[in-house]
Design a protein around this motif. Sequence first.
Motif, mmCIF file in Angstrom:
data_model
loop_
_atom_site.group_PDB
_atom_site.id
_atom_site.type_symbol
_atom_site.label_atom_id
_atom_site.label_comp_id
_atom_site.label_asym_id
_atom_site.label_seq_id
_atom_site.Cartn_x
_atom_site.Cartn_y
_atom_site.Cartn_z
ATOM 1 N N GLU A 187 135.396 29.161 17.328
ATOM 2 C CA GLU A 187 135.146 28.554 18.638
ATOM 3 C C GLU A 187 136.136 29.070 19.693
ATOM 4 O O GLU A 187 135.803 29.215 20.864
ATOM 5 N N GLU A 188 137.362 29.375 19.243
ATOM 6 C CA GLU A 188 138.419 29.756 20.183
ATOM 7 C C GLU A 188 138.363 31.227 20.589
ATOM 8 O O GLU A 188 139.123 31.664 21.437
ATOM 9 N N ASP A 191 137.851 32.107 24.369
ATOM 10 C CA ASP A 191 138.972 31.640 25.174
ATOM 11 C C ASP A 191 140.124 32.643 25.058
ATOM 12 O O ASP A 191 140.740 33.051 26.055
ATOM 13 N N TYR A 192 140.400 33.045 23.827
ATOM 14 C CA TYR A 192 141.503 33.981 23.593
ATOM 15 C C TYR A 192 141.170 35.345 24.190
ATOM 16 O O TYR A 192 142.031 36.014 24.775
ATOM 17 N N ALA A 194 139.389 35.922 26.737
ATOM 18 C CA ALA A 194 139.555 35.850 28.197
ATOM 19 C C ALA A 194 141.025 36.031 28.571
ATOM 20 O O ALA A 194 141.348 36.685 29.573
ATOM 21 N N GLY A 195 141.904 35.466 27.743
ATOM 22 C CA GLY A 195 143.346 35.628 27.978
ATOM 23 C C GLY A 195 143.755 37.088 27.859
ATOM 24 O O GLY A 195 144.533 37.604 28.666
#
Lengths: 295, 288
Positions: A187-188, A191-192, A194-195
Amino acid sequence: MKLTMRGCRGSIASPGPDTVRYGGNTTCLQIETAGGDTLIIDAGTGVRQLGLELMARPPVRCAIFITHTHWDHIQGLPFFAPLFVPGSEIRICGSFDPVYQKSLAEILSQQMQYCFFPVSDTELKGDIRYETLHEGQVVQYGSATVRNTVMSHPVFDYGYRIDADGRSLFFTGDFEPPVNIYDPDDEEFEDYAAGIAAQRTVLLEALRGVHTLVIDAQYTEDEYHAGKVGWGHGTYHSAIALAEEAAIPRVLLTHHDPARPDDALDAIIAALLAERAGRGGPEVIMAREGLCLEI
Amino acid sequence: MSADRQMLFEMVERMPTFSQSVVRILQLTATGDAEPRELVRLVEHDPILTLKVLKLVNSAYFGLGRQVSSIKQGVVYVGVNTIKHLAISVAAIGALPRHNAAGFDMDAFWTHSLVTGAAARLIAQRQGVPRNDAMAYFIAGLLHDIGQVVLAQGMPEQYRAVLQAEREKGGSIVAVERELLGTDHAETGSLLGAHWHLPAELVECIAHHHDVAGAGSEAPLVMAVFAANQVARFLDHPDSAVSRAEALPESVRNWLGLTLEQLVEALEGLPDELASARAFVQLPEAHA
């Protein structure tokens, strides 16, 4: 602006018959501007010989920029002769150490404690000024402008861009392009990712218009994927890919593995050049100690 | 209470983390190849570790050009080892006692914080907040009550009286804190956040998580955390120290288009989050 590679070895100095041509000294870059200003990036063991040569024209005035305080980037500093000589004016710049909560001056003086080294930093005779830089802080040193960028490495590490004489050089220090620690199914992951993308954008902005990129390229792709992911160093291909993406015309591959003999480096650069023949893109150079380039 | 404020800052500076986290960190970092994902999960699930990591990376000493608002962003930005060593150094301070002189139930606090964080993230997703911003909602939910730990640790005797008065008289904990301490946990938490240069939206959210109107109308983070806090209270075990849910004010109801009861129903996955939070707060040995 002229660049001289004074040390290209990563991790630890590795003198011996197999490292004569590319050199065994650890990271040190010397930059001379047309106006006669001397800048040094990193004080690995290569800075010792540089110090001796600078002493031929006293008093020595220079600025030293430290990417991070791992041994292979600072170990030559206690042997940098101008520090000991009255009349030297040396400015030493780098980041705060976030883990130990210590300034650059405190960290560097630790390696001159008596149990490690016979002369303490309080006995140095030169005029030495330490400066802890925050990210993006611009340092003007004579005719050179120096900007830092936080690089991806397991510890805090600054890359430095030096602009002088209308030309521009960037040295990454230790650098591994960030890897997503999550699997695509996690799921992460996004998000990662994008970082990572945000960091890449910042880096590309810092590299905009750079003429020569000196970059950590310690591993082959095979070595990297066979257990070196997350160790904080890039590959030959990741280094060239960054130069291509940033449209930098020349890239110097450095931070050679201490176990890599000259013949292996020759073979690697030959293979890279053959692979790239006719493709355009940046000029690719395997950095070697003593290599001197006009930027 | 300016002298007390300084005392609180200093106290939090030395504040240990939860005993469960200490055990997990020491287990995880006992070998050189700690799995970064596990490390991130561990830090992200501990309000004190999260607070301390964000405090550190946003400090003037660190000197970063951009503000860091999540642990993952911190790992990408400053390196996994930096985060790892920080976590170890916080763990090395020792563990928070699970039962303290204030009678403040740390396990219940932690579970409530995790559930609020998870609910805030689910609300953000439901309201169409971009996925990459949803993490900020989790963190705001995780940290919204951090001021309670500060007060319970910093002035245990007085806080024991607060908790007792709240139990006996009922009513809002904020009102009781104001009456007996002259401050409340929202103010204390936000002072700490501001002192530590945490992102302004996060500080504002901590300050106004009981007072949506005070934050102005354009603060979705505050509304989401207010609602998440009530959702978590609604779900909290009845004998926990955290008081029962309040109804959603009109602005929050309009924003969500739901009442609190409807919101609890609408947030699919919430029961799983609650179970997962309770499991996380278990001691690792018992859970292993």
